[in-house]
Design a protein around this motif. Structure first.
Motif, PDB file in Angstrom:
ATOM      1  N   PHE A 135      38.372  39.284  40.460  1.00  0.00           N
ATOM      2  CA  PHE A 135      37.534  38.958  40.856  1.00  0.00           C
ATOM      3  C   PHE A 135      36.827  40.516  41.919  1.00  0.00           C
ATOM      4  N   PHE A 137      33.445  43.087  41.946  1.00  0.00           N
ATOM      5  CA  PHE A 137      33.152  42.495  42.755  1.00  0.00           C
ATOM      6  C   PHE A 137      32.475  44.352  43.604  1.00  0.00           C
ATOM      7  N   THR A 138      34.086  44.268  44.389  1.00  0.00           N
ATOM      8  CA  THR A 138      33.740  45.390  45.024  1.00  0.00           C
ATOM      9  C   THR A 138      32.934  46.299  43.876  1.00  0.00           C
ATOM     10  N   CYS A 181      29.345  46.446  43.990  1.00  0.00           N
ATOM     11  CA  CYS A 181      28.725  46.507  45.352  1.00  0.00           C
ATOM     12  C   CYS A 181      28.501  48.698  45.624  1.00  0.00           C
ATOM     13  N   ALA A 206      26.150  41.920  40.073  1.00  0.00           N
ATOM     14  CA  ALA A 206      26.889  41.567  41.401  1.00  0.00           C
ATOM     15  C   ALA A 206      26.607  40.055  41.606  1.00  0.00           C
ATOM     16  N   LEU A 254      28.248  38.207  38.359  1.00  0.00           N
ATOM     17  CA  LEU A 254      29.342  37.705  37.995  1.00  0.00           C
ATOM     18  C   LEU A 254      29.341  36.644  39.447  1.00  0.00           C
ATOM     19  N   LEU A 255      28.933  36.619  40.649  1.00  0.00           N
ATOM     20  CA  LEU A 255      28.449  35.111  41.325  1.00  0.00           C
ATOM     21  C   LEU A 255      27.868  34.375  40.647  1.00  0.00           C
ATOM     22  N   SER A 276      30.268  30.259  44.716  1.00  0.00           N
ATOM     23  CA  SER A 276      31.586  31.584  44.083  1.00  0.00           C
ATOM     24  C   SER A 276      32.669  31.630  43.726  1.00  0.00           C
TER      25      SER A 276
END
Length: 97
Positions: free
Chosen positions: A26, A30-31, A34, A50, A53-54, A65
């Motif tokens: 995850f 996420f990285t 971003c 992003a 996902l959160l 989250s």
């Protein structure tokens, strides 16, 4: 009695690695999202991804989250420990015959 330390070591290692795997997955995703949001033309895709996902993680964590990520990781860890226990028992049972 000699199999108990082996079982405990195997369970601890399995639980730890199975807890870390979803966290790394995850956080890596996420990285990536971003980072994508800095690319011209893909800003909307990265920001929307992003945020989604959160929000997905927040569903499992009562609106938080981080709690959602911990819940998913603990569930993966528990299931992996159950599979490891079954595999260990099966292996021991097969060697007895």
């Amino acid at each position: 009695m000699t199999t108990l330390p082996t079982l405990i070591r195997s369970l601890a290692l399995t639980a730890l690695l199975s807890f870390i795997a979803p966290v790394v997955l995850f956080l890596g995703f996420f990285t990536f999202l971003c980072t994508i949001s800095w690319v011209p033309g893909l800003e909307t895709l990265g920001q929307t991804g992003a945020n989604d996902l959160l929000q997905f993680l927040a569903i499992f964590g009562n609106g938080c989250s981080v709690e959602g990520l911990i819940v998913i990781s603990m569930t993966c860890s528990f299931v992996a420990a159950l599979f490891d226990t079954y595999a260990f028992y099966s292996y021991q049972h097969l060697n007895d015959h």
